[in-house]
Design a protein around this motif. Sequence first.
Motif: not given
Length: 144
Positions: A125-128, A130-134, A28-30, A23-26
């Motif tokens: 959800l956070l991964e998705q 991030y994926r949506a953003q990309t 940071k990306r978001l 969660i912390d990794l995502y």
Amino acid sequence: MNLSRIRILTVGKTRKKWIRDGIDLYLKRLPGITITQLRDGTPKREEQNILSALNTNETLIALTEEAIPLTSKEFAEKIKDLGPSRLAFAIGGADGLTVKLKESASLNLSLSPMTFPHEIAQLILLEQIYRAQTILRGGPYHRE
């Protein structure tokens, strides 16, 4: 995609370190996305906690396994279609979300027809997101 318009309301704490690390990794990306952890209890109490935490200018999106799942591209388009609205994704506790919350949501979203603990649902959800953003930016993270 303006990430500061997205908030995740989740019932219960994230206790497992490996999930917290993900969660912390995502997060940071978001930058801009926030997670509000709410107290767990009875489904009715959790419903009240979610509704109390929901801001009047937020569009409620309920995460529920009964909803029709979207592909990652469909999810990205759905977020894009919601325009500049502030979004609040609600993740329920062990018993899920109440019927009232699901009916009052502008969108019911399924991450999978399978059931996940709230901690794992947050990470997925956070991964998705991030994926949506990309996808929306045309980045290389999402592959066909």
